[in-house]
Enzyme design. Structure first.
Site, PDB file in Angstrom:
ATOM      1  N   TYR A  35     -10.168   0.143  66.623  1.00 17.63           N
ATOM      2  CA  TYR A  35      -9.766   0.853  65.401  1.00 17.63           C
ATOM      3  C   TYR A  35      -8.651   0.093  64.686  1.00 17.63           C
ATOM      4  CZ  TYR A  35      -7.762   4.492  62.429  1.00 17.63           C
ATOM      5  OH  TYR A  35      -7.257   5.190  61.351  1.00 17.63           O
ATOM      6  N   GLU A  42      -7.385  13.344  59.126  1.00 18.16           N
ATOM      7  CA  GLU A  42      -5.920  13.336  59.268  1.00 18.16           C
ATOM      8  C   GLU A  42      -5.398  14.765  59.387  1.00 18.16           C
ATOM      9  OE1 GLU A  42      -4.130  10.856  60.017  1.00 18.16           O
ATOM     10  OE2 GLU A  42      -5.339   9.154  59.384  1.00 18.16           O
ATOM     11  N   TRP A  97      -4.045  10.788  67.695  1.00 15.47           N
ATOM     12  CA  TRP A  97      -5.147  10.250  66.904  1.00 15.47           C
ATOM     13  C   TRP A  97      -6.348   9.910  67.782  1.00 15.47           C
ATOM     14  CZ3 TRP A  97      -7.417  10.549  62.607  1.00 15.47           C
ATOM     15  CH2 TRP A  97      -8.383   9.623  62.227  1.00 15.47           C
TER      16      TRP A  97
END
Length: 194
Positions: A28, A50, A58
């Site tokens: 990522y 988000e 995350w």
């Protein structure tokens, strides 16, 4: 090496230290985070994810992203705007996503708001808040990366004013980082563009 400075990964390349905890993060970090993202649907997806990340790590969202995409019609604004009460109940029962009622409701409400915008309007609004890179110091350690900026505060305010939900300044800044409005890769990071 200072705390929070770029750290050497398994391939010998220096990266932001947060990227080295899992292979998912390395990919990522190297291939997506901080790269420019355009398009209303793509930005709706990032904004929604988000918001779902708020209060969580995350990696939790990243690993469930395929499930989110399947559950939310690949984050096509027009499709999500048409979701019904039955879709909402389906989402609340879907183990492939984060089943948070407030976040699901915000995503559905945001899609309905955005469906009324002109094509490109979300992209234009978000990118109009990108700061001038020349006015930003290059971060050398994680301590140099702010959680909120005046630009993210202004973006959150603008999105809320237009009727979007679950978009505070911290979420807006995470969006700005993820979508390349700012480059918060550390100075010595292999993925830094500038």
């Amino acid at each position: 090496m200072s705390a929070g400075a770029a750290a050497v990964g398994p391939d010998g390349a220096p990266r932001c230290p947060w990227a080295l905890s899992t292979a998912d993060y390395v990919t990522y970090h190297d291939e997506e985070w901080g790269r420019p993202v355009h398009g209303d649907d793509a930005l709706f997806e990032r904004l929604s994810l988000e918001a779902f990340q708020s209060g969580l790590s995350w990696i939790t969202i990243l690993r469930r992203r395929p499930g989110f995409r399947a559950a939310f019609a690949e984050f096509k604004i027009d499709a999500v705007a048409e979701f019904t009460g039955a879709d909402r109940e389906r989402l609340l029962a879907d183990p492939g996503i984060i089943r948070n009622r407030a976040k699901i409701d915000a995503t559905l409400a945001n899609a309905r708001v955005l469906a009324g915008w002109a094509p490109g309007e979300l992209d234009e609004l978000i990118w109009s808040h990108a700061p001038d890179p020349a006015g930003r110091p290059v971060p050398r350690t994680l301590a140099d990366v702010p959680p909120v900026t005046p630009e993210s505060t202004a973006l959150a305010r603008a999105l809320k004013k237009r009727g979007l939900r679950f978009v505070g300044p911290t979420t807006a800044y995470a969006l700005m980082q993820a979508c390349g409005l700012v480059d918060d890769h550390l100075a010595d990071c292999v993925a830094r563009r500038t």
